[in-house]
Design a protein around this motif. Structure first.
Motif, PDB file in Angstrom:
ATOM      1  N   ASP A  52       0.834  -1.199   0.000  1.00  0.00           N
ATOM      2  CA  ASP A  52       0.000   0.000   0.000  1.00  0.00           C
ATOM      3  C   ASP A  52       0.873   1.255   0.000  1.00  0.00           C
ATOM      4  OD1 ASP A  52      -2.883   1.098   0.511  1.00  0.00           O
ATOM      5  OD2 ASP A  52      -1.599   2.146   1.952  1.00  0.00           O
ATOM      6  N   PHE A  53       1.954   1.229   0.760  1.00  0.00           N
ATOM      7  CA  PHE A  53       2.886   2.353   0.802  1.00  0.00           C
ATOM      8  C   PHE A  53       3.442   2.607  -0.596  1.00  0.00           C
ATOM      9  CE2 PHE A  53       5.733   4.858   3.659  1.00  0.00           C
ATOM     10  CZ  PHE A  53       6.638   5.326   2.722  1.00  0.00           C
ATOM     11  N   ALA A  54       3.880   1.542  -1.256  1.00  0.00           N
ATOM     12  CA  ALA A  54       4.470   1.694  -2.589  1.00  0.00           C
ATOM     13  C   ALA A  54       3.452   2.237  -3.592  1.00  0.00           C
ATOM     14  CB  ALA A  54       5.021   0.356  -3.058  1.00  0.00           C
ATOM     15  N   GLU A  55       2.235   1.715  -3.517  1.00  0.00           N
ATOM     16  CA  GLU A  55       1.216   2.108  -4.488  1.00  0.00           C
ATOM     17  C   GLU A  55       0.694   3.520  -4.252  1.00  0.00           C
ATOM     18  OE1 GLU A  55      -3.295   0.800  -5.907  1.00  0.00           O
ATOM     19  OE2 GLU A  55      -2.108  -0.569  -4.673  1.00  0.00           O
ATOM     20  N   ASN A  56       0.485   3.879  -2.997  1.00  0.00           N
ATOM     21  CA  ASN A  56      -0.220   5.132  -2.706  1.00  0.00           C
ATOM     22  C   ASN A  56       0.664   6.284  -2.249  1.00  0.00           C
ATOM     23  OD1 ASN A  56      -3.036   4.440  -3.195  1.00  0.00           O
ATOM     24  ND2 ASN A  56      -2.757   2.965  -1.532  1.00  0.00           N
ATOM     25  N   LEU A  57       1.893   5.989  -1.825  1.00  0.00           N
ATOM     26  CA  LEU A  57       2.787   7.058  -1.373  1.00  0.00           C
ATOM     27  C   LEU A  57       4.041   7.161  -2.230  1.00  0.00           C
ATOM     28  CD1 LEU A  57       2.348   6.535   2.474  1.00  0.00           C
ATOM     29  CD2 LEU A  57       1.604   8.525   1.153  1.00  0.00           C
ATOM     30  N   LEU A  58       4.751   6.050  -2.390  1.00  0.00           N
ATOM     31  CA  LEU A  58       5.982   6.095  -3.182  1.00  0.00           C
ATOM     32  C   LEU A  58       5.699   6.527  -4.618  1.00  0.00           C
ATOM     33  CD1 LEU A  58       9.007   5.657  -3.308  1.00  0.00           C
ATOM     34  CD2 LEU A  58       8.588   3.206  -3.669  1.00  0.00           C
ATOM     35  N   SER A  59       4.627   6.005  -5.204  1.00  0.00           N
ATOM     36  CA  SER A  59       4.295   6.388  -6.587  1.00  0.00           C
ATOM     37  C   SER A  59       3.870   7.853  -6.669  1.00  0.00           C
ATOM     38  CB  SER A  59       3.170   5.500  -7.125  1.00  0.00           C
ATOM     39  OG  SER A  59       1.951   5.745  -6.446  1.00  0.00           O
ATOM     40  N   TYR A  60       3.264   8.353  -5.594  1.00  0.00           N
ATOM     41  CA  TYR A  60       2.757   9.733  -5.569  1.00  0.00           C
ATOM     42  C   TYR A  60       3.900  10.738  -5.444  1.00  0.00           C
ATOM     43  CZ  TYR A  60       0.047  13.774  -3.866  1.00  0.00           C
ATOM     44  OH  TYR A  60      -0.512  15.020  -3.677  1.00  0.00           O
TER      45      TYR A  60
END
Length: 275
Positions: free
Chosen positions: A141-149
């Motif tokens: 979830d971190f990678a999808e919603n924060l790192l990508s952002y």
């Protein structure tokens, strides 16, 4: 240096819906068995409606608003029940709600005089889709919603510490004992996500030290990272503890217990690093 009192300053209850439904007596009895003299009950209060877009997760993050008075009475009853055996402090783990501090202020307006302890934590950052996202839900979830952002770990980490600094500013105005929760929670998934530059962490934490000192805000020396397989270490570095101690910034052990058997975990590490 030894702590003046054996104290678990960050714990949860059956009102935590991502925790355990065990009654509080099981937690407190465990604390007494381990020789703790003070035990702070610091549950998550309600969050603003639709604070995050995932409805299922939202229900797990914090109690509904109608339960906050029930929690307060529950914690007070435990305090009374154990009087003379262990000091129970009634508190909350408040969230830094960027852009919605009025929600927290409303809780404090109602309950401030009854709160002995506040752990003030950063759990949420702006993320993908424009809403708030948990920094500590899952690595994916971190990678999808924060790192990508944000585009890089460096940018996510900087934004996280920006929020920590704002949290310190808010906490400094509170009248009760207050401390910043798990200041390095951003490292929860460090063994699964791209690496975080240790120099960046050291730079940001070093800059935070005078803010803590000037604001009279302590540190939750949170050992929960030791039981997280993607972290494997406490959420407060040893060198940072030493710098806080040198500045008389309060260092309070926190098990962040979500089950009775979490109480006291990592206390030996905490005590050893105070020396």
């Amino acid at each position: 240096m030894k702590p003046p009192i054996k104290w678990d300053g960050h714990t949860h209850t059956k009102f935590c819906y991502h925790g355990n439904d065990a009654e509080q007596e099981l937690y407190v009895d465990r604390a007494i068995e381990l020789g703790f003299e003070r035990y702070s009950i610091t549950e998550h209060p309600p969050l603003p409606v639709n604070w995050i877009s995932d409805e299922k997760l939202m229900r797990e993050l914090a109690m509904p608003s109608e339960e906050l008075p029930l929690y307060k009475e529950y914690a007070k009853s435990i305090k009374q029940k154990y009087e003379g055996r262990i000091e129970i402090a009634v508190g909350l783990e408040l969230d830094y709600l960027h852009g919605n501090l009025s929600f927290t202020e409303a809780i404090l307006d109602r309950y401030e005089k009854e709160l002995e302890d506040v752990v003030y934590s950063v759990h949420y950052l702006q993320g993908k889709g424009g809403g708030m996202k948990c920094i500590d839900f899952t690595a994916d979830d971190f990678a999808e919603n924060l790192l990508s952002y944000y585009g890089s770990m460096e940018k996510v980490v900087d934004e996280y510490y920006n929020h920590v600094e704002l949290a310190i500013e808010f906490a400094s105005k509170l009248p009760m004992r207050k401390r910043i929760g798990h200041i390095n929670l951003i490292e929860k998934f460090s063994l699964k996500l791209p690496p975080i530059d240790e120099a960046q962490i050291k730079s940001r934490l070093t800059a935070i030290l005078p803010k803590l000192e000037q604001g009279g805000v302590g540190i939750d020396v949170n050992t929960a990272g030791l039981r997280v397989v993607t972290c494997g270490k406490p959420y407060v570095p040893e060198w940072f503890m030493a710098e806080c101690a040198a500045r008389d910034i309060a260092l309070v052990y926190g098990s962040d217990s979500h089950r009775p058997d979490h109480v006291g975990l990592g206390y030996e590490w905490f005590e050893a690093n105070l020396r």
